[in-house]
Design a protein around this motif. Structure first.
Motif, PDB file in Angstrom:
ATOM      1  N   ILE A  34      -8.751 -69.545 -22.487  1.00 49.71           N
ATOM      2  CA  ILE A  34      -7.672 -69.189 -21.563  1.00 49.71           C
ATOM      3  C   ILE A  34      -8.028 -67.924 -20.802  1.00 49.71           C
ATOM      4  O   ILE A  34      -7.812 -67.829 -19.589  1.00 49.71           O
ATOM      5  N   ASN A  35      -8.601 -66.952 -21.492  1.00 51.67           N
ATOM      6  CA  ASN A  35      -8.997 -65.695 -20.841  1.00 51.67           C
ATOM      7  C   ASN A  35     -10.052 -65.952 -19.761  1.00 51.67           C
ATOM      8  O   ASN A  35      -9.986 -65.384 -18.670  1.00 51.67           O
ATOM      9  N   LYS A  42      -8.264 -65.403 -11.257  1.00 50.39           N
ATOM     10  CA  LYS A  42      -8.051 -64.084 -10.661  1.00 50.39           C
ATOM     11  C   LYS A  42      -9.011 -63.876  -9.491  1.00 50.39           C
ATOM     12  O   LYS A  42      -8.621 -63.391  -8.435  1.00 50.39           O
ATOM     13  N   GLY A  43     -10.271 -64.282  -9.683  1.00 50.91           N
ATOM     14  CA  GLY A  43     -11.250 -64.172  -8.600  1.00 50.91           C
ATOM     15  C   GLY A  43     -10.873 -65.025  -7.406  1.00 50.91           C
ATOM     16  O   GLY A  43     -10.986 -64.602  -6.257  1.00 50.91           O
ATOM     17  N   ILE A  44     -10.412 -66.233  -7.675  1.00 55.10           N
ATOM     18  CA  ILE A  44      -9.998 -67.135  -6.591  1.00 55.10           C
ATOM     19  C   ILE A  44      -8.808 -66.542  -5.840  1.00 55.10           C
ATOM     20  O   ILE A  44      -8.763 -66.554  -4.607  1.00 55.10           O
ATOM     21  N   ASP A  49      -6.413 -63.821  -1.195  1.00 58.95           N
ATOM     22  CA  ASP A  49      -5.697 -62.642  -0.712  1.00 58.95           C
ATOM     23  C   ASP A  49      -6.470 -61.963   0.418  1.00 58.95           C
ATOM     24  O   ASP A  49      -5.877 -61.562   1.432  1.00 58.95           O
ATOM     25  N   LYS A  50      -7.793 -61.861   0.266  1.00 60.42           N
ATOM     26  CA  LYS A  50      -8.617 -61.273   1.330  1.00 60.42           C
ATOM     27  C   LYS A  50      -8.538 -62.125   2.601  1.00 60.42           C
ATOM     28  O   LYS A  50      -8.424 -61.588   3.711  1.00 60.42           O
TER      29      LYS A  50
END
Length: 118
Positions: A34-35, A42-44, A49-50
């Motif tokens: 899961i981590n 999170k990277g995606i 977001d960028k």
């Protein structure tokens, strides 16, 4: 007899402890998986977001230029104008496609690589 019952009880407790250890190990493995998935997502999300920030900056630039052109700062009006321009562009493309299709049907041969009749 009491000694046998005590040994049976000890064996049952050992079996239950082994099961608890196996369950805890499985939970640890699942938590690790899961981590890892959360780190990937999170990277995606950061990439998205960028991209959204870049698109927002470009949109703000276009809005500023359009407001100078129209001499207004009303964002609702500017968005409406941009949407209408987009709709006009789509209608022009559809109209030209329709003309092209009608012309090709009339000739029964069409040399365009985008035509469905070649």
């Amino acid at each position: 007899m009491a000694l046998e019952q005590a040994k049976d009880l000890e064996n049952q407790q050992n079996e239950q402890l082994d099961e608890i250890i196996n369950i805890a190990s499985n939970l640890k493995d699942n938590a690790g998986n899961i981590n890892m998935l959360i780190d990937q997502q999170k990277g995606i999300i950061e990439d998205v977001d960028k991209d959204v920030d870049v698109a927002r900056e470009k949109m703000n630039f276009v809005m500023k230029k359009l407001s100078v052109l129209l001499k207004t700062s009303d964002t609702g009006l500017l968005c409406t104008v941009m949407i209408l321009i987009g709709i006009l562009f789509v209608l022009i493309v559809l109209f030209l496609s329709l003309i092209h299709i009608c012309r090709c049907r009339r000739l029964l041969t069409c040399r365009s690589r985008w035509s469905p009749y070649h």
